[in-house]
Design a protein around this motif. Structure first.
Motif, PDB file in Angstrom:
ATOM      1  N   GLU A  32       0.731  -1.076   0.003  1.00 55.94           N
ATOM      2  CA  GLU A  32       0.105  -0.073  -0.088  1.00 55.94           C
ATOM      3  C   GLU A  32       0.840   1.061  -0.034  1.00 55.94           C
ATOM      4  O   GLU A  32       0.878   2.407  -0.569  1.00 55.94           O
ATOM      5  CB  GLU A  32      -1.001  -0.003   1.125  1.00 55.94           C
ATOM      6  N   LYS A  33       1.892   1.184   0.792  1.00 57.85           N
ATOM      7  CA  LYS A  33       2.734   2.450   0.915  1.00 57.85           C
ATOM      8  C   LYS A  33       3.868   2.474  -0.326  1.00 57.85           C
ATOM      9  O   LYS A  33       3.864   3.561  -0.843  1.00 57.85           O
ATOM     10  CB  LYS A  33       3.790   2.261   1.998  1.00 57.85           C
ATOM     11  N   LEU A  34       4.034   1.359  -1.058  1.00 61.33           N
ATOM     12  CA  LEU A  34       4.806   1.458  -2.442  1.00 61.33           C
ATOM     13  C   LEU A  34       3.926   2.132  -3.400  1.00 61.33           C
ATOM     14  O   LEU A  34       4.381   2.799  -4.458  1.00 61.33           O
ATOM     15  CB  LEU A  34       5.322   0.065  -2.664  1.00 61.33           C
ATOM     16  N   LYS A  35       2.660   1.635  -3.189  1.00 64.34           N
ATOM     17  CA  LYS A  35       1.688   2.170  -4.317  1.00 64.34           C
ATOM     18  C   LYS A  35       1.171   3.546  -4.106  1.00 64.34           C
ATOM     19  O   LYS A  35       1.270   4.448  -4.943  1.00 64.34           O
ATOM     20  CB  LYS A  35       0.461   1.341  -4.284  1.00 64.34           C
ATOM     21  N   ASN A  36       0.652   3.917  -3.006  1.00 60.68           N
ATOM     22  CA  ASN A  36       0.368   5.286  -2.753  1.00 60.68           C
ATOM     23  C   ASN A  36       1.094   6.494  -2.175  1.00 60.68           C
ATOM     24  O   ASN A  36       1.033   7.764  -2.462  1.00 60.68           O
ATOM     25  CB  ASN A  36      -0.830   5.090  -1.834  1.00 60.68           C
ATOM     26  N   GLU A  37       2.378   6.135  -1.485  1.00 57.08           N
ATOM     27  CA  GLU A  37       3.132   6.935  -0.895  1.00 57.08           C
ATOM     28  C   GLU A  37       4.304   7.181  -1.976  1.00 57.08           C
ATOM     29  O   GLU A  37       4.762   8.211  -2.279  1.00 57.08           O
ATOM     30  CB  GLU A  37       3.766   6.741   0.384  1.00 57.08           C
ATOM     31  N   ALA A  38       5.196   6.072  -2.384  1.00 57.15           N
ATOM     32  CA  ALA A  38       6.169   6.117  -3.213  1.00 57.15           C
ATOM     33  C   ALA A  38       6.002   6.186  -4.619  1.00 57.15           C
ATOM     34  O   ALA A  38       6.738   6.531  -5.298  1.00 57.15           O
ATOM     35  CB  ALA A  38       7.203   4.855  -2.950  1.00 57.15           C
ATOM     36  N   GLY A  39       4.670   5.804  -4.901  1.00 53.69           N
ATOM     37  CA  GLY A  39       4.260   5.594  -6.262  1.00 53.69           C
ATOM     38  C   GLY A  39       5.047   5.025  -7.095  1.00 53.69           C
ATOM     39  O   GLY A  39       5.249   5.358  -8.434  1.00 53.69           O
ATOM     40  N   VAL A  40       5.681   3.744  -6.742  1.00 51.88           N
ATOM     41  CA  VAL A  40       6.306   3.034  -7.382  1.00 51.88           C
ATOM     42  C   VAL A  40       5.915   1.558  -8.268  1.00 51.88           C
ATOM     43  O   VAL A  40       6.350   1.018  -8.894  1.00 51.88           O
ATOM     44  CB  VAL A  40       7.799   2.407  -6.952  1.00 51.88           C
TER      45      VAL A  40
END
Length: 205
Positions: free
Chosen positions: A196-204
């Motif tokens: 979820e963090k990689l998708k929504n925060e880091a955008g990777v």
């Protein structure tokens, strides 16, 4: 490399050129001590941009009827890596950049250059411009007698104005800023949170 080419009997004269203040004489004296035959100082206290360097060297190369121009691949102050390419463009000469090996064959210059994928070999007609890579050769040290003799050799001086070259700046530095420092990492409890963090925060993702 120019001195080595001359020692192999493939050049008749080595001319060292520098653009800058009177302090640049020290660099030219070193070149003379290492084997250069003559030295030219294009004296100026102005900041010379890559295009200005190329324009000055173009005029010097034309005046000297140079057969080969060898220069570093990039400056140690602004790191631009532009002057050699610009010089070749202004002169209309072929160029070999990032050279790690230079050989003469049948009136042409064979240049092995370092590229991201390995090595590329070019065959250039002369006159030509070559910019050098770190692995081109092992720098030699000038002997004490040669250093003393170099102090007696005259250095030809000229100016951009005398050469008819306009070195007025074409660039304006808007701002200089340091890159942002890296933020500390975090620990997550589950793979789902990580995704979820990689998708929504880091955008990777």
């Amino acid at each position: 490399e120019a001195v080595r080419i001359k020692e192999r009997g493939q050049a008749t004269e080595v001319v060292a050129v520098s653009i800058g203040s009177v302090k640049s004489q020290d660099t030219l004296r070193t070149a003379l001590a290492m084997g250069a035959d003559r030295a030219i100082l294009v004296k100026t206290d102005a900041v010379v941009e890559p295009l200005g360097v190329a324009k000055v060297l173009k005029r010097v190369a034309e005046n000297e009827k140079a057969d080969l121009v060898i220069m570093g691949k990039q400056a140690i102050d602004d790191d631009c890596n532009q002057s050699g390419q610009m010089l070749a463009g202004l002169l209309g000469w072929p160029q070999g950049t990032f050279a790690s090996k230079v050989e003469f064959a049948d009136g042409k210059v064979r240049v092995v250059r370092e590229v991201d994928g390995g090595l590329e070999t070019l065959l250039l007609s002369r006159p030509a411009v070559i910019t050098t890579d770190l692995r081109l050769n092992e720098p030699r040290y000038a002997s004490l007698p040669n250093i003393m003799n170099a102090k007696k050799k005259p250095i030809d001086e000229t100016t951009p104005e005398a050469l008819g070259v306009d070195i007025a700046p074409r660039l304006k530095v808007v701002c200089v800023a340091e890159p942002k420092g890296r933020a500390g990492g975090i620990k997550v409890d589950t793979v789902a949170i990580l995704i979820e963090k990689l998708k929504n925060e880091a955008g990777v993702l």
